[in-house]
Motif scaffolding. Structure first.
Motif, PDB file in Angstrom:
ATOM      1  N   HIS A  37      16.171  -6.111   0.849  1.00 56.18           N
ATOM      2  CA  HIS A  37      15.399  -5.120   0.091  1.00 56.18           C
ATOM      3  C   HIS A  37      14.062  -4.839   0.767  1.00 56.18           C
ATOM      4  O   HIS A  37      13.626  -5.563   1.648  1.00 56.18           O
ATOM      5  CB  HIS A  37      15.170  -5.578  -1.355  1.00 56.18           C
ATOM      6  N   GLY A  38      13.421  -3.768   0.310  1.00 55.49           N
ATOM      7  CA  GLY A  38      12.086  -3.413   0.741  1.00 55.49           C
ATOM      8  C   GLY A  38      11.157  -3.406  -0.459  1.00 55.49           C
ATOM      9  O   GLY A  38      11.582  -3.104  -1.583  1.00 55.49           O
ATOM     10  N   LEU A  39       9.904  -3.750  -0.242  1.00 56.14           N
ATOM     11  CA  LEU A  39       8.894  -3.795  -1.298  1.00 56.14           C
ATOM     12  C   LEU A  39       7.617  -3.146  -0.779  1.00 56.14           C
ATOM     13  O   LEU A  39       7.157  -3.453   0.321  1.00 56.14           O
ATOM     14  CB  LEU A  39       8.608  -5.244  -1.699  1.00 56.14           C
ATOM     15  N   PHE A  40       7.068  -2.234  -1.572  1.00 61.49           N
ATOM     16  CA  PHE A  40       5.766  -1.621  -1.305  1.00 61.49           C
ATOM     17  C   PHE A  40       4.905  -1.969  -2.500  1.00 61.49           C
ATOM     18  O   PHE A  40       5.271  -1.670  -3.645  1.00 61.49           O
ATOM     19  CB  PHE A  40       5.920  -0.100  -1.170  1.00 61.49           C
ATOM     20  N   SER A  41       3.784  -2.639  -2.287  1.00 60.61           N
ATOM     21  CA  SER A  41       2.944  -3.026  -3.417  1.00 60.61           C
ATOM     22  C   SER A  41       1.502  -2.606  -3.189  1.00 60.61           C
ATOM     23  O   SER A  41       0.990  -2.681  -2.078  1.00 60.61           O
ATOM     24  CB  SER A  41       3.038  -4.529  -3.680  1.00 60.61           C
ATOM     25  N   GLN A  42       0.889  -2.142  -4.277  1.00 64.16           N
ATOM     26  CA  GLN A  42      -0.513  -1.746  -4.280  1.00 64.16           C
ATOM     27  C   GLN A  42      -1.238  -2.633  -5.274  1.00 64.16           C
ATOM     28  O   GLN A  42      -0.897  -2.648  -6.455  1.00 64.16           O
ATOM     29  CB  GLN A  42      -0.670  -0.300  -4.724  1.00 64.16           C
ATOM     30  N   TYR A  43      -2.207  -3.375  -4.780  1.00 63.12           N
ATOM     31  CA  TYR A  43      -3.027  -4.217  -5.642  1.00 63.12           C
ATOM     32  C   TYR A  43      -4.373  -3.538  -5.789  1.00 63.12           C
ATOM     33  O   TYR A  43      -5.012  -3.195  -4.814  1.00 63.12           O
ATOM     34  CB  TYR A  43      -3.238  -5.598  -5.018  1.00 63.12           C
ATOM     35  N   ALA A  44      -4.779  -3.334  -7.000  1.00 61.47           N
ATOM     36  CA  ALA A  44      -6.081  -2.726  -7.278  1.00 61.47           C
ATOM     37  C   ALA A  44      -6.628  -3.402  -8.526  1.00 61.47           C
ATOM     38  O   ALA A  44      -5.993  -4.281  -9.111  1.00 61.47           O
ATOM     39  CB  ALA A  44      -5.931  -1.225  -7.487  1.00 61.47           C
ATOM     40  N   ALA A  45      -7.811  -2.989  -8.932  1.00 64.75           N
ATOM     41  CA  ALA A  45      -8.385  -3.554 -10.151  1.00 64.75           C
ATOM     42  C   ALA A  45      -7.408  -3.368 -11.320  1.00 64.75           C
ATOM     43  O   ALA A  45      -7.120  -4.297 -12.061  1.00 64.75           O
ATOM     44  CB  ALA A  45      -9.718  -2.904 -10.451  1.00 64.75           C
TER      45      ALA A  45
END
Length: 180
Positions: free
Chosen positions: A116-124
């Motif tokens: 699988h592929g994962l794209f993650s955005q961590y923000a406040a």
């Protein structure tokens, strides 16, 4: 007559010293290499995306991990102190270079980890985790898998989907060249 012959020389030297600016988003991406240079990039919804280093990424912004027969290729970009974007490409088993379909949804809490592929955005707030799956398919093509030199290189394209909102992101023209 000699001064006239030397006139074009400064112009040629000046033109050779100028760095050509990329004209397209694809030209902003690193070249697709197979030497373990720890480089990567892709187009995120049509815009060039490149990893970047910071103090938080001690292992570097691009790399790979080999654990048993599995392989993870990762790319990280850190923005401000509260922003971080990561991309992970995971193969549960790899023995040779080849094409791998990313069309199954992982369930990490149950220990189910297909390719699988994962794209993650961590923000406040809010954080976004986008996965490949049956309705958001991707493909990973490993062009070099060298366990002696510990180098993995290849290309990828994938559409990823956030499971709670259904929002999608498109990652195209992806390439990576990493050591593991």
């Amino acid at each position: 007559m000699k001064p006239l012959c030397l006139f074009p020389l400064p112009l040629l030297l000046l033109a050779a010293g100028c760095k050509k600016e990329p004209k397209t988003e694809v030209e902003k991406l690193p070249r697709a290499t197979q030497e373990g240079k720890n480089t990567a990039g892709f187009l995120l919804d049509g815009r060039a995306w490149l990893p970047s280093a910071s103090d938080l990424t001690a292992s570097g912004p691009v790399g790979a991990r080999r654990e048993g027969r599995s392989l993870t290729v990762y790319m990280v970009r850190n923005g401000s102190s509260s922003e971080r974007v990561t991309v992970n490409l995971f193969l549960p088993e790899i023995f040779i270079a080849g094409a791998f379909l990313l069309n199954r949804t992982p369930n990490i809490s149950l220990g189910y980890r297909p390719a699988h592929g994962l794209f993650s955005q961590y923000a406040a707030f809010p954080n976004g985790y986008y996965f490949t799956g049956p309705d958001a398919v991707g493909e990973l093509v490993v062009t070099r898998f060298d366990t002696v030199a510990r180098v993995v290189s290849g290309t990828f394209e994938m559409r990823v989907r956030e499971p709670n909102t259904g929002q999608t992101r498109q990652l195209t023209q992806g390439r990576f060249d990493a050591r593991f």
